[in-house]
Write an enzyme that holds these catalytic residues in place. Structure first.
Site, mmCIF file in Angstrom:
data_model
loop_
_atom_site.group_PDB
_atom_site.id
_atom_site.type_symbol
_atom_site.label_atom_id
_atom_site.label_comp_id
_atom_site.label_asym_id
_atom_site.label_seq_id
_atom_site.Cartn_x
_atom_site.Cartn_y
_atom_site.Cartn_z
ATOM 1 N N LYS A 1 0.821 -1.213 0.000
ATOM 2 C CA LYS A 1 0.000 0.000 0.000
ATOM 3 C C LYS A 1 0.855 1.262 0.000
ATOM 4 O O LYS A 1 0.625 2.174 -0.806
ATOM 5 C CB LYS A 1 -0.914 -0.022 1.226
ATOM 6 C CG LYS A 1 -1.668 1.280 1.481
ATOM 7 C CD LYS A 1 -2.611 1.124 2.652
ATOM 8 C CE LYS A 1 -1.899 0.881 3.957
ATOM 9 N NZ LYS A 1 -1.163 2.067 4.453
ATOM 10 N N THR A 2 1.838 1.334 0.896
ATOM 11 C CA THR A 2 2.683 2.524 0.974
ATOM 12 C C THR A 2 3.475 2.706 -0.317
ATOM 13 O O THR A 2 3.686 3.832 -0.777
ATOM 14 C CB THR A 2 3.644 2.420 2.175
ATOM 15 O OG1 THR A 2 2.882 2.206 3.370
ATOM 16 C CG2 THR A 2 4.465 3.684 2.338
ATOM 17 N N ASP B 1 -4.832 7.974 2.881
ATOM 18 C CA ASP B 1 -4.409 6.649 3.333
ATOM 19 C C ASP B 1 -5.352 6.155 4.426
ATOM 20 O O ASP B 1 -5.950 6.951 5.147
ATOM 21 C CB ASP B 1 -2.980 6.746 3.868
ATOM 22 C CG ASP B 1 -2.361 5.385 4.143
ATOM 23 O OD1 ASP B 1 -2.887 4.379 3.642
ATOM 24 O OD2 ASP B 1 -1.331 5.340 4.845
ATOM 25 N N GLU B 2 -5.497 4.823 4.554
ATOM 26 C CA GLU B 2 -6.340 4.202 5.589
ATOM 27 C C GLU B 2 -7.741 4.809 5.591
ATOM 28 O O GLU B 2 -8.292 5.162 6.643
ATOM 29 C CB GLU B 2 -5.689 4.371 6.974
ATOM 30 C CG GLU B 2 -4.280 3.807 7.081
ATOM 31 C CD GLU B 2 -4.221 2.291 7.103
ATOM 32 O OE1 GLU B 2 -5.274 1.643 6.907
ATOM 33 O OE2 GLU B 2 -3.130 1.742 7.295
ATOM 34 N N GLN C 1 -10.086 -4.119 7.272
ATOM 35 C CA GLN C 1 -9.266 -3.663 8.389
ATOM 36 C C GLN C 1 -9.872 -2.440 9.071
ATOM 37 O O GLN C 1 -9.165 -1.669 9.714
ATOM 38 C CB GLN C 1 -7.842 -3.367 7.912
ATOM 39 C CG GLN C 1 -7.126 -4.595 7.365
ATOM 40 C CD GLN C 1 -5.685 -4.313 7.007
ATOM 41 O OE1 GLN C 1 -4.851 -4.053 7.871
ATOM 42 N NE2 GLN C 1 -5.375 -4.379 5.725
ATOM 43 N N ARG D 1 -0.856 -9.932 10.890
ATOM 44 C CA ARG D 1 0.380 -9.325 11.405
ATOM 45 C C ARG D 1 1.543 -10.300 11.299
ATOM 46 O O ARG D 1 2.699 -9.906 11.391
ATOM 47 C CB ARG D 1 0.231 -8.919 12.883
ATOM 48 C CG ARG D 1 -0.838 -7.880 13.218
ATOM 49 C CD ARG D 1 -0.784 -6.664 12.337
ATOM 50 N NE ARG D 1 -1.680 -6.797 11.202
ATOM 51 C CZ ARG D 1 -1.577 -6.099 10.083
ATOM 52 N NH1 ARG D 1 -0.600 -5.245 9.919
ATOM 53 N NH2 ARG D 1 -2.446 -6.268 9.105
#
Length: 762
Positions: A33-34, A225-226, A259, A626
């Site tokens: 994503k980043t 983002d997010e 998420q 994770r």
């Protein structure tokens, strides 16, 4: 030139190069994503878009820093000119320039959660409300929720549904508290975290031509983002900035509905689920390849999230070949759960040579950490608790920061209350209350009231000296940098003398904390990296000058906007203990998800609502993803709750993982747990598989008296089931029986017979 097609996979490339119009990037965990966000901005810059016309909003300062660092490496200095930061930090910077248009001075201060609760507590006392009913935390949450839904104090007072809800909660005067709180913040030139967004929206709403149009022209391309973590207010601001006549609606949102785990903070999953309906011709790109986790972990995550019906359909996948099945630990108690987790960590460190920094223990509630801490200490394993008291929440640090705030903004009433008699100045609560009452009656600030002759000579002199000290320091704030001013405040306030006089170990620790704070300010002043948002040519007058860049005012804003996830980790090797919420955005080679029991994970507070169960399931999905290589799920059949032993059933989420992803079957009690104990003397090797573990939640027993028990007897225990007394030690009321129960691990449990509820069999 960057070869985008070579450095990105096909779907990442499409997401990066489609830069016009509304775009939705659904980014599964570990999907880069980043990388996509960074390369998308780099591509925009290569297409000739000016960096100051790009606004990238994140939820942590750490994410913004990482984005800008990567941009700097990709495209050079122009990448550092992009407006990138959190919602709060970006809007706070703009508010410094524009706040006077809504009646705030540019020197307004920002309150954190503790400051807010302190102000509310004082208001409740002044208004005569019972703080046991109108608790400051509850009131703060209620006001925060109202602001996030763009409900003003006036609208709140006119909303019948909210008023009825407050009546049902026995807080019918909540609307009055909200109104008083808003007035006090305005009068004190203070904004809390919610105000930074709420007031920014009002700024745009009330100044459509002068302000809104200005920032629409400035921010021609928005990236968020997010996005699944945004609330109603944040989305309303975004739509205001991007939607206007003739607009191309150049907004790109990046997120993952699976998420979305912050509903308790006001985030709404509907923002991302309905984005396609809000905008027309949305470009949708799904990043489904996972570069982080092994196949069994990915398969388990897919299985779990598919039980949620309200979602954007996708299926994450990985091409990683090596894949170890997911471990499962069943324990009779939470203490045994902790022991087995720590023993398994010992095994992983010896067999797989994992470092402590690559291991994490996750739990649903912070209270679960205690047992794990105890067993880690016993095994001399270093660990770190995430979510403990922040450095900036320590009392001596808060006291110093309150002085800073008052010097910068003399109207800050909460800062005044905190420091006026600290160190002691013979100005007690009676004097302070009288001063505040006078200010309210005369409709002036408390600071102005201090200059009025309303007290006896000695008290008036004390107030005058304090007033003069702060005024002198305030004048210095206009010319001195943050470090020089901070050291002057430390000396002249009396805090230095007070702390240095305390020679106890705790006193020395408090002085060291203040010294650490001053060292941080020194570093802030001497850092030659520009931390302000860049402006396009021709608008330099809107930026603070170089002195103000390093002013105490700007330093206060910097630390006020630090989020929990922005706290840097220590460099030494340690096992990480944290809640699943705190783990979002992190990854580890080995992860233990603990306490997987009904009423714990999922939480008992979510069981009455399908919507809330879905959020708990998304939280479990986050926990699963994770882990890179090793994942272990654990649960206990009993644990103490409010001082009482409570029995639990395994979490429904364990069933949803899928038996084929588990190393041992969930519903066949045999072989559930390996004996990984380092005390077995066979380090680095699993021992033989266990025999059947009883599946009873509780055994019914008729207890015998303590004096009836003898070595060699067969017994029945309400939790451990059948066993045999190997020996009895001690005498009288101190008799202790060593009992080997049929649990399959050959271990003995020492039972204090005076308290035992065991039945002799046969």
């Amino acid at each position: 030139m960057i070869d985008f097609a070579r450095e990105l996979n096909p779907i990442q490339y499409e997401a990066c190069t489609n830069i016009n119009g509304p775009v939705m990037v659904i980014a599964g965990p570990g999907s880069g994503k980043t990388r996509v966000l960074t390369y998308r901005i780099a591509y925009m810059l290569e297409q000739g878009i000016k960096p100051w016309n790009i606004l990238a909003l994140t939820f942590t300062n750490k994410a913004a820093r990482e984005m800008k660092e990567r941009l700097g490496k990709l495209v050079g200095p122009s990448g550092l000119q992009v407006w990138a930061g959190t919602f709060h930090s970006i809007f706070a910077k703009i508010m410094r320039i524009e706040s006077q248009k809504i009646g705030y001075p540019s020197t307004f201060t920002i309150y954190d959660t503790e400051d807010t609760k302190s102000l509310i507590g004082n208001l409740l006392v002044e208004m005569g409300f019972d703080k046991a009913v109108y608790t400051p935390n509850m009131v703060r949450n209620r006001i925060s929720s109202a602001k996030s839904l763009l409900i003003s104090p006036q609208a709140y007072a006119a909303n019948e549904e909210l008023l009825e809800e407050d009546k049902s909660r026995d807080v019918p005067q909540m609307y009055k508290v909200y109104a008083a709180y808003a007035r006090r913040c305005f009068d004190s030139a203070v904004m809390d975290f919610d105000d930074l967004l709420y007031n920014f929206f009002l700024l745009l709403q009330r100044n459509p031509d002068e302000v809104l149009e200005k920032y629409r022209k400035k921010f021609q391309y928005l990236l968020v983002d997010e996005f699944q973590d945004t609330n109603y207010l944040q989305y309303a601001i975004l739509k205001k900035l991007v939607r206007f006549q003739g607009s191309a609606e150049n907004i790109c949102i990046v997120g993952d509905d699976a998420q979305s785990i912050y509903a308790f903070r006001g985030a709404t999953i509907d923002n991302i689920l309905n984005f396609e309906k809000e905008f027309s011709n949305v470009g949708i790109f799904k990043l489904e390849q996972n570069y982080r986790s092994s196949k069994h972990i990915i398969n388990a995550a897919n299985n779990v999230i598919n039980f949620n019906t309200k979602q954007i359909q996708k299926k994450i996948w990985t091409d990683k070949e090596e894949s170890r099945q997911i471990g499962l630990i069943r324990a009779l108690t939470d203490i045994e759960e902790a022991r087995k987790v720590v023993d398994t960590i010992f095994e992983l460190k010896n067999r797989d040579h994992l470092s402590s920094s690559e291991i994490a223990i996750l739990y649903r509630t912070n209270a679960q950490s205690r047992a794990f801490e105890e067993h880690l200490r016993r095994n001399n394993m270093a660990y770190r608790i995430y979510g403990g008291m922040s450095f900036y929440q320590r009392k001596e640090v808060k006291d110093m920061l309150a002085y800073f705030r008052l010097v910068v903004n003399t109207r800050d009433e909460e800062a005044f209350r905190r420091v006026i008699n600290h160190p002691k100045r013979s100005l007690g609560n009676t004097t302070i209350d009288k001063l505040i009452d006078y200010a309210r009656t005369e409709k002036i600030s408390v600071w102005e009231a201090m200059t009025k002759p309303i007290f006896p000579t000695r008290t008036q002199q004390q107030l005058h000296e304090f007033h003069q000290m702060i005024e002198t320091l305030h004048a210095e704030s206009l010319t001195e940098d943050a470090y020089v001013l901070a050291t002057h405040i430390f000396q002249r306030s009396g805090l230095s003398a007070m702390l240095r006089a305390d020679t106890t170990l705790e006193g020395k620790g408090r002085l060291e904390n203040i010294q650490s704070l001053l060292d941080g300010i020194k570093e802030y002043v001497e850092n030659d990296v520009l931390d302000e948002m860049p402006e396009e040519e021709g608008n330099e007058d809107e930026l603070p000058n170089n002195l103000e860049d390093k002013s105490l005012r700007n330093y206060l804003q910097t630390i006020a906007l630090i989020s929990d996830q922005d706290v840097e980790t220590e460099e030494n090797e340690h096992i990480s203990l944290m809640s699943v919420h705190a783990a979002k955005g992190l990854e580890f080679d080995a992860v233990f998800i603990t306490g997987l029991e009904e009423n714990l994970f999922p939480s008992f507070m979510s069981l009455s609502s399908e919507h809330e169960i879905d959020e708990e399931r998304r939280l479990f999905f986050v926990a699963l993803t994770r882990a890179r290589k090793h994942l272990t799920l654990t649960y206990a059949t009993s644990r103490y709750k409010f001082g009482k032993m409570t029995y639990f059933k395994p979490s429904r989420f364990l069933d949803e993982v899928g038996e084929d992803n588990l190393a041992t079957p969930l519903h066949k009690p045999q072989n559930l747990v390996y004996d990984n104990s380092p005390r077995s003397g066979v380090s680095g090797h699993f021992q033989k598989k266990q025999t059947a573990i009883p599946t009873h939640d509780r055994f019914e027993v008729t207890p015998n008296a303590a004096h009836d028990f003898q070595a060699g007897q067969e017994v029945l225990h309400p939790r451990f089931g059948k066993g045999k007394i190997i020996r009895i030690d001690g005498g009288g009321d101190n008799k202790v029986a060593s009992v080997r129960f049929n649990l399959g691990d050959d271990s003995e449990r020492r039972i204090m017979l005076k308290f035992a509820k065991m039945q002799i069999l046969g």
